[in-house]
Design an enzyme around this catalytic site. Structure first.
Site, mmCIF file in Angstrom:
data_model
loop_
_atom_site.group_PDB
_atom_site.id
_atom_site.type_symbol
_atom_site.label_atom_id
_atom_site.label_comp_id
_atom_site.label_asym_id
_atom_site.label_seq_id
_atom_site.Cartn_x
_atom_site.Cartn_y
_atom_site.Cartn_z
ATOM 1 N N GLY A 10 -3.816 -51.264 22.455
ATOM 2 C CA GLY A 10 -3.820 -50.450 23.019
ATOM 3 C C GLY A 10 -4.331 -49.280 22.127
ATOM 4 O O GLY A 10 -5.420 -49.371 21.414
ATOM 5 N N ALA A 78 2.964 -62.278 22.621
ATOM 6 C CA ALA A 78 3.720 -62.927 21.455
ATOM 7 C C ALA A 78 4.994 -63.255 22.004
ATOM 8 O O ALA A 78 5.865 -62.276 22.550
ATOM 9 C CB ALA A 78 3.791 -62.033 20.434
ATOM 10 N N CYS A 159 8.590 -39.225 25.554
ATOM 11 C CA CYS A 159 7.358 -38.776 25.639
ATOM 12 C C CYS A 159 7.168 -37.975 27.092
ATOM 13 O O CYS A 159 7.141 -38.737 28.327
ATOM 14 C CB CYS A 159 6.178 -39.893 25.827
ATOM 15 N N CYS A 353 -1.662 -32.264 20.996
ATOM 16 C CA CYS A 353 -1.625 -32.902 22.448
ATOM 17 C C CYS A 353 -2.369 -31.971 23.543
ATOM 18 O O CYS A 353 -2.194 -30.687 23.410
ATOM 19 C CB CYS A 353 -0.432 -32.856 22.948
ATOM 20 N N LYS A 388 -9.449 -32.008 28.763
ATOM 21 C CA LYS A 388 -8.781 -33.550 28.721
ATOM 22 C C LYS A 388 -9.886 -34.314 29.764
ATOM 23 O O LYS A 388 -9.969 -35.700 29.054
ATOM 24 C CB LYS A 388 -7.543 -33.610 29.118
#
Length: 422
Positions: A10, A78, A159, A353, A388
């Site tokens: 990711g 995995a 988050c 952010c 962004k």
């Protein structure tokens, strides 16, 4: 010669692979293991969920990019990690041995912690591209017959930015469609107050985000413990500072997106001595696990303590900039170990952010993440919205081209300066 295996591809794993190849050269083999063949740019999922992006805009095939760099790629989950034997068993039964393991899996989405929640239940998600695409399908049906919306984050979420983003993006999209007046909206969050963000607030995030919610006619419930969800109905206990139920809410909805709690993925969480009770990898200040020092970890899957105790549990976010610095530290530390030296590099605990709000945006800098801070900055403006959008294109281009240079530091800090960060 050492074999480095990176588990997860990711926003942490892909840059790690590129940086590792650049730092180690061709001498040491690198293998990336990921459950999917496709890279997903997760920060764009809120846009995908309202039709502002298509799947192909924010995804690409991983294999050709890595193989071009001489990096082996295995598209398989995995199943087990034998940390003592330095071996990973894949879902299909094959095994992969390693000298160094870098865990960048991201989280397991713990929808099971709230009865009736999640895409298999009665709430939607934007945590993966598949989830966001499913949310877009549901949203198209919703706008034909609009009604109440509930957006927010469950207990143990860590988050909160995407929840705020999605609420504001929905508001913007509904206004553009001329049906906002038909849609009562409520923001429901485990945060103790609006703008907490899992960080204890940043600058005037509380006042600014409360003002933004009020101006958009979005009601809110904080210190919210969602206990269960039924079709069209959410049951929420509002908790006071003593841990008692202050008020019980029964919220009706026709459309709801709730961010779930995060836990560690099973293959990682099941390794004795590797993780904390919620399955996040324990690391020292060099990104190494204390029990297994040849295992490094970065990103959402690492164990970072909450900034403070809250009435309803919340976690601390790991922003893209923070993840990038963790990855760079890991690469440099493995390089030093291979050179016979002790690791000396550490990632940052600075949170930076950019958050889109549909037709404007908010940016914050918390340095360090845990107060008291040297920099405690929060700003709102249209420049964030455009920054962004531009960053999305910049990041995807760099990932497709296999760049090993810092991306967040180069672009976001530049955007912050344009926005007059002080």
């Amino acid at each position: 010669m050492a074999h480095i295996v990176i588990l997860g591809a990711g926003t942490g794993g892909m840059p790690c692979a590129y940086e590792m190849r650049e730092a180690l050269g061709e001498e040491h083999p690198i293998t990336v293991i990921n459950a999917s063949e496709t890279f997903q740019f997760v920060p764009s999922n809120p846009w995908l969920a309202v039709g502002w992006r298509k799947t192909e805009d924010i995804t690409f095939e991983i294999r050709p990019r890595l193989e071009k760099k001489g990096i082996k790629f295995i598209a398989e989950a995995a199943a087990e990690i034998d940390a003592k034997a330095n071996r990973i068993t894949l879902a299909g039964g094959d095994t992969v041995d390693y000298d160094y393991l870098v865990i960048t899996t991201g989280p397991r989405l713990a929808f099971d912690e709230v009865e009736g929640s999640g895409p298999d239940g009665h709430t939607l998600s934007i945590c993966t591209t598949d989830h966001a695409r499913h949310t877009w399908d549901a949203y198209q049906k919703f706008i034909e017959n609009p009604g109440p919306i509930v957006v927010g984050a469950m207990p143990f979420a860590s988050c909160f930015g995407p929840a705020y983003e999605f609420a504001f993006i929905l508001d913007t999209d509904l206004r553009k469609r001329g049906i906002r007046d038909k849609v009562p909206m409520t923001y429901v969050s485990s945060e103790p107050y609006i703008g907490h963000l899992g960080l204890g607030g940043v600058g005037d995030s509380k006042g600014m985000l409360e003002s933004e919610l009020r101006s958009r006619h979005i009601k809110w419930v904080t210190s919210a413990k969602v206990t269960r969800v039924e079709e069209g109905k959410m049951f929420v206990d509002e908790i006071d500072d003593n841990g008692e139920v202050k008020k019980a809410h029964e919220l009706a909805f026709d459309f709801s997106m709730m961010l779930p709690a995060f836990k560690g993925v099973d293959a990682v969480a099941n390794v004795e001595g590797l993780c904390n009770p919620r399955g996040f990898v324990m690391i020292d200040d060099k990104q190494r696990n204390p029990t297994y020092p040849n295992i490094y970890s970065a990103g959402v899957c690492v164990a970072i303590p909450p900034v403070e105790v809250t009435p309803v549990p919340t976690g601390a976010p790991k922003t893209g900039y923070m993840i990038e610095t963790m990855v760079t530290a890991i690469v440099q530390n493995i390089r030093e170990e291979l050179d016979g030296k002790q690791p000396t590099h550490s990632g940052t605990w600075n949170a930076i952010c950019l958050a889109d709000m549909g037709d404007t945006g908010a940016a914050f800098v918390a340095c360090p993440q845990i107060p008291p801070r040297n920099v405690n900055w929060f700003r709102k403006g249209k420049w964030v919205h455009y920054a962004k959008i531009a960053f999305e294109k910049y990041f995807l281009r760099k990932m497709k081209n296999g760049t090993s240079e810092p991306i967040y530091e180069k672009y976001i800090l530049k955007a912050m300066k344009i926005g007059k960060i002080k």
